[in-house]
Design a protein around this motif. Structure first.
Motif, PDB file in Angstrom:
ATOM      1  N   ASP A 256     -37.022  31.622  -0.928  1.00 32.68           N
ATOM      2  CA  ASP A 256     -36.992  30.682  -2.055  1.00 32.68           C
ATOM      3  C   ASP A 256     -38.350  30.032  -2.279  1.00 32.68           C
ATOM      4  OD1 ASP A 256     -36.520  29.651   0.379  1.00 32.68           O
ATOM      5  OD2 ASP A 256     -34.917  28.286  -0.179  1.00 32.68           O
ATOM      6  N   GLN A 257     -39.105  29.810  -1.166  1.00 31.05           N
ATOM      7  CA  GLN A 257     -40.438  29.220  -1.323  1.00 31.05           C
ATOM      8  C   GLN A 257     -41.362  30.172  -2.079  1.00 31.05           C
ATOM      9  OE1 GLN A 257     -41.382  28.604   2.777  1.00 31.05           O
ATOM     10  NE2 GLN A 257     -40.754  26.464   2.752  1.00 31.05           N
ATOM     11  N   VAL A 258     -41.320  31.451  -1.682  1.00 28.28           N
ATOM     12  CA  VAL A 258     -42.189  32.429  -2.336  1.00 28.28           C
ATOM     13  C   VAL A 258     -41.817  32.531  -3.808  1.00 28.28           C
ATOM     14  CG1 VAL A 258     -42.915  34.822  -2.368  1.00 28.28           C
ATOM     15  CG2 VAL A 258     -42.469  33.710  -0.196  1.00 28.28           C
ATOM     16  N   THR A 259     -40.509  32.585  -4.068  1.00 27.05           N
ATOM     17  CA  THR A 259     -40.048  32.701  -5.452  1.00 27.05           C
ATOM     18  C   THR A 259     -40.564  31.535  -6.281  1.00 27.05           C
ATOM     19  OG1 THR A 259     -38.061  33.532  -4.424  1.00 27.05           O
ATOM     20  CG2 THR A 259     -37.996  33.260  -6.770  1.00 27.05           C
ATOM     21  N   PHE A 260     -40.519  30.353  -5.687  1.00 33.79           N
ATOM     22  CA  PHE A 260     -41.000  29.173  -6.406  1.00 33.79           C
ATOM     23  C   PHE A 260     -42.493  29.295  -6.685  1.00 33.79           C
ATOM     24  CE2 PHE A 260     -42.326  24.755  -6.788  1.00 33.79           C
ATOM     25  CZ  PHE A 260     -41.436  24.347  -7.759  1.00 33.79           C
ATOM     26  N   LEU A 318     -38.219  40.925  -1.987  1.00 36.32           N
ATOM     27  CA  LEU A 318     -38.332  40.220  -0.709  1.00 36.32           C
ATOM     28  C   LEU A 318     -37.006  40.241   0.033  1.00 36.32           C
ATOM     29  CD1 LEU A 318     -40.307  37.082  -1.800  1.00 36.32           C
ATOM     30  CD2 LEU A 318     -41.077  38.772  -0.168  1.00 36.32           C
ATOM     31  N   GLN A 319     -35.959  40.075  -0.737  1.00 33.61           N
ATOM     32  CA  GLN A 319     -34.639  39.885  -0.175  1.00 33.61           C
ATOM     33  C   GLN A 319     -34.101  41.147   0.486  1.00 33.61           C
ATOM     34  OE1 GLN A 319     -32.896  37.611  -3.306  1.00 33.61           O
ATOM     35  NE2 GLN A 319     -30.902  38.089  -2.509  1.00 33.61           N
ATOM     36  N   LEU A 328     -37.889  35.454   6.334  1.00 36.52           N
ATOM     37  CA  LEU A 328     -38.532  36.765   6.279  1.00 36.52           C
ATOM     38  C   LEU A 328     -39.059  37.105   7.663  1.00 36.52           C
ATOM     39  CD1 LEU A 328     -40.451  36.218   2.989  1.00 36.52           C
ATOM     40  CD2 LEU A 328     -38.619  37.837   3.341  1.00 36.52           C
ATOM     41  N   ARG A 329     -39.353  38.394   7.849  1.00 40.33           N
ATOM     42  CA  ARG A 329     -39.809  38.849   9.165  1.00 40.33           C
ATOM     43  C   ARG A 329     -41.200  38.264   9.477  1.00 40.33           C
ATOM     44  NH1 ARG A 329     -41.253  43.693  10.932  1.00 40.33           N
ATOM     45  NH2 ARG A 329     -41.454  44.487   8.836  1.00 40.33           N
ATOM     46  N   SER A 330     -42.055  38.217   8.473  1.00 46.90           N
ATOM     47  CA  SER A 330     -43.343  37.575   8.682  1.00 46.90           C
ATOM     48  C   SER A 330     -43.749  36.900   7.385  1.00 46.90           C
ATOM     49  CB  SER A 330     -44.391  38.611   9.099  1.00 46.90           C
ATOM     50  OG  SER A 330     -44.603  39.515   8.060  1.00 46.90           O
ATOM     51  N   GLY A 331     -44.667  35.923   7.486  1.00 48.24           N
ATOM     52  CA  GLY A 331     -45.025  35.119   6.332  1.00 48.24           C
ATOM     53  C   GLY A 331     -45.703  35.937   5.246  1.00 48.24           C
ATOM     54  N   VAL A 332     -45.424  35.571   4.007  1.00 43.49           N
ATOM     55  CA  VAL A 332     -46.039  36.266   2.874  1.00 43.49           C
ATOM     56  C   VAL A 332     -47.363  35.588   2.557  1.00 43.49           C
ATOM     57  CG1 VAL A 332     -45.798  36.753   0.415  1.00 43.49           C
ATOM     58  CG2 VAL A 332     -43.849  37.004   1.936  1.00 43.49           C
TER      59      VAL A 332
END
Lengths: 518, 263
Positions: A256-260, A318-319, A328-332
């Motif tokens: 959700d953070q990445v999406t934002f 991502l999902q 997620l497995r690792s940070g984007v």
């Protein structure tokens, strides 16, 4: 023919397909790697070459020579795409770059030579750009015309990476080179049979005779081999920058953070397209993560992307199959949105009163897709094949159907119509018994052990019922030449006492129900 | 306006007849006619609401209350995919969009064979916990929504869903039972032809389609080919008429020989 010959500089990156594959993280830099195109080695890395792998070998032979070989399919698109980055870097230093092929590009020498103070200095400056990009081992050739310059680049050595052929010395330089360098396999074969093995021997033929015998194309190759390459260098027009990129520092590890974070660049991305009077109908989302993982995927849209559609695609990618708030497995670290197909906005203008029911349908389906994920809403397409699962292909809403089996072909052994209304997603085990209570079997010659008399649709064997009519066995032997996908089964239609008909499959001694006619 | 006046007049007509009918309750033929009249009153009253009919397959339409599927109504179909596809075929061919929610085993090839247009058919095979929300979202845009409830839901949710259906004018077909369905369709006494003891193949089927309504009254049923040897859905003609029609067995065996030749 008599056009002036331009001094040209050609950059050649050896093994570009391999470098491109390593740059997107498909393989380690020092691994023995081979890229395969239609069963033949198209390119290989230096480590593989040291083991005896070379271009043109069959996969099996290459693997025999180097058992540790990493085999990947060759992707032409990836080659072109990643070479774009190199051309952009060169354009920043010297203008007017022509993209010849992935791994090879040409520049007019005159400008850079005056700016850098000499042809060799210009070549070294070009190499410096490549080294800065991390592309090792590239070579530069400078000569009259791009053809000669490319041969010069290929003859440069690792110690002297810039080779300059002086003005007017092209014919002399090309002379001893083999005839196979001209890019016309048919002509090369013919010339060899005529006893012509070097470019000098070909260049020595009278030009009028070559024109008369081999036509316009032959005459052009004849001019090339004599060092009279009059082709101009046509600089590419740099395309408009339509990509959108966002970096995250520190990396984000929640969907959700990445999406934002993507929301604002999605708006800018669509605005930029609209500014160019374009809409995007297909795009590619590239995601970099902290651990160095790289994920990319192309997304299609039945109409054209809006900003919220773009955000949805990033989220779905991502999902995967996980939930919205999953970690997620690792940070984007970065997300890039690249338009793959754009169209003039005039073709996609909504009417004054909207576009009627279709638009409503699309909105409703998009809403359900945002609830369940991209693959949650599908349309069905009838495909070719023998088993029912093969014949029914589901396509996520918005994607184009990709049929690998042609439904128009006859497919001998497919079921007679009518087709069953209920097709079980996974066939479930059943029991079929003969009148004496023993299990019914089919031997290797396709003979039944006994007529089926009773049948239980449950794996436990409960709910046993009489069979009133049956037909079979109908043998299906598919892909027997391939041990991994080979399938040998016998199919039966049975009607039970309640009037429900079933399609049963006997495979390796186990009965299962594939479908029900209800 | 004139329609409204007509309707009011007919209502008054039936209203004046009802007390007369009530005096005849004792004898059983009279009771039957009372029931019939009451059913007619109800159907006429229902028609005064703004409910239009969705195109329905002619073999089934006359069994349904009102003579067809109604917009905004709910029908339940006792698990038979063939019957469901027959219901979907006519609206789909007329250009309506259909959605099938929560049925991963829906056979698309058979649907295409029954005349459902796959380009306007949307499947949501696995809505999971959100089946009610997905069904409601589909009801916004689709003319026909088919769903199979994985579990019972509260009456409040059901009422909200039916209100939405009425508002959007879409028809809901439920596989299984549903408390407020307009009619319940079921299939019984299937008889397959074209298949024997170890020979032939499934070619045609006759079955009895029974429709019972929520409002009581005798269930109506009819014998229907589902499908006939030419893969169409038609009524089974009474024996006198069917003598002139193509005998099913010979056609089926012709199909069977074709198939055997192909194998």
């Amino acid at each position: 023919m008599s056009a002036p010959v331009l001094r040209s500089m050609v950059l050649w990156v050896p093994d570009w397909p391999v470098i491109a594959a390593v740059r997107v993280g498909k393989a380690a830099a020092d691994a023995p790697l081979a890229l395969i195109d239609r069963g033949i080695v198209f390119a290989c890395s230096a480590a593989a070459r040291a083991e005896g792998v070379k271009r043109g070998l069959r996969v099996r032979e290459a693997q025999a020579r180097c058992p540790a070989l990493v085999v990947l399919p060759y992707e032409q698109q990836l080659d072109h795409r990643s070479f774009d980055a190199v051309i952009e870097a060169i354009e920043a230093v010297m203008p007017g770059v022509q993209h010849l092929r992935p791994g090879v590009c040409a520049v007019r020498v005159r400008g850079p030579a005056r700016y850098f103070g000499g042809e060799k200095a210009a070549g070294l400056a070009l190499l410096a750009v490549l080294d800065e990009l991390g592309v090792a081992g590239s070579r530069v050739g400078i000569a009259d015309g791009p053809f000669t310059a490319e041969q010069a680049a290929r003859s440069a050595t690792a110690a002297r990476r810039v080779r300059v052929v002086p003005e007017g010395a092209s014919a002399e330089f090309l002379g001893p080179l083999p005839i196979s360098l001209i890019e016309s396999p048919a002509l090369v074969t013919l010339l060899r049979r005529l006893g012509i093995t070097t470019l000098a021997e070909f260049a020595a033929l009278p030009a009028d005779d070559v024109l008369g015998r081999f036509g316009e194309g032959g005459a052009q190759l004849h001019a090339l081999s004599g060092g009279l390459d009059s082709r101009p260098i046509i600089p590419r027009v740099p395309p408009d920058e339509l990509d959108a990129r966002v970096g995250f520092e520190p990396p984000l590890d929640r969907v959700d953070q990445v999406t934002f974070g993507v929301r604002s660049i999605a708006d800018e991305f669509i605005q930029a397209l609209v500014g160019h009077r374009l809409v995007c109908t297909a795009l590619r989302v590239e995601i970099d993560t902290e651990l160095g993982d790289y994920s990319e995927r192309s997304w299609l849209h039945p109409r054209s992307f809006t900003a919220s559609d773009v955000v949805d695609r990033v989220r779905w990618q991502l999902q995967g199959s996980a939930e919205v708030d999953a970690g997620l497995r690792s940070g984007v670290t970065a997300v890039r949105i690249v338009p793959e197909a754009v169209d003039a906005i005039g073709n996609h203008e909504a009417g004054l009163f909207g576009r009627g029911p279709d638009e409503r349908v699309h909105h409703a389906l998009s809403r359900v897709q945002s609830m369940l994920g991209h693959a949650g809403v599908v349309t069905a397409v009838v495909s070719g094949g023998r088993t029912l699962a093969d014949r029914q292909v589901t396509v996520p809403w918005g994607d184009r159907p990709l049929l690998t089996r042609n439904p128009q072909q006859p497919w001998p052994g497919q079921l007679p119509r009518p087709a069953p209304g209920t097709v079980f997603p996974t066939p479930h085990p059943v029991h079929v018994l003969a009148s004496d209570g023993s299990a019914v079997e089919v031997d290797s010659r396709g003979t039944l052990s006994a007529a089926p008399a009773r049948f239980s649709p449950a794996a436990s064997g409960r709910g046993l019922r009489e069979i009133t009519a049956w037909a079979g066995p109908w043998p299906v032997a598919e892909r027997w030449w391939d041990a991994d996908t080979a399938r040998r089964s016998d199919r039966f239609q049975v009607v039970d006492a309640s009037g429900v008909a079933w399609l049963l499959v006997l495979e390796a001694g186990h009965w299962s129900a594939e479908a029900r006619y209800d | 306006m004139s329609v409204a006046i007509d309707t009011i007049e007919t209502m008054f007509d039936y209203g004046s007849m009802a007390p007369a009918a009530a005096t005849l309750v004792e004898s059983s033929p009279a009771r039957a006619s009372v029931r019939e009249l009451q059913a007619r009153i109800r159907s006429m009253q229902a028609a005064t609401l703004d409910s239009r009919l969705v195109p329905t397959h002619p073999a089934i339409a006359s069994l349904l209350p009102g003579g067809g599927l109604k917009q905004g109504a709910t029908y339940s179909v006792a698990p038979s995919a063939t019957l469901l596809m027959t219901l979907l075929a006519a609206p789909s061919q007329a250009g309506s969009w259909c959605a099938v929610v929560g049925m991963p085993e829906f056979g698309a090839e058979a649907a295409a064979g029954f005349g459902v247009d796959l380009e306007r058919l949307v499947l949501v095979p696995d809505p999971g916990e959100q089946w009610l929300a997905v069904t409601a979202a589909m009801a916004d845009a689709m003319s026909i929504v088919v769903t199979r409830p994985p579990k019972r839901t509260s009456d409040g949710n059901l009422a909200r869903l039916s209100a939405r259906l009425r508002q959007r004018g879409s028809t809901l077909i439920v596989m299984g039972s549903w408390p407020q369905s307009e009619a319940m369709l079921s299939l019984s006494d299937s008889a397959w032809s074209g298949i024997g003891a170890g020979h032939g193949h499934l070619a045609a089927r006759q079955a009895t389609v029974t429709v019972s309504t929520r409002l009581g009254g005798a269930p109506r049923s009819a014998r229907v080919w589902l499908p006939d040897p030419e893969l169409r859905v038609t009524r089974v003609l009474p024996p006198a008429e069917s003598a002139s029609a193509t005998p099913a067995g010979s056609a089926a065996s012709a199909v069977a020989t074709d198939y055997l030749r192909a194998v």
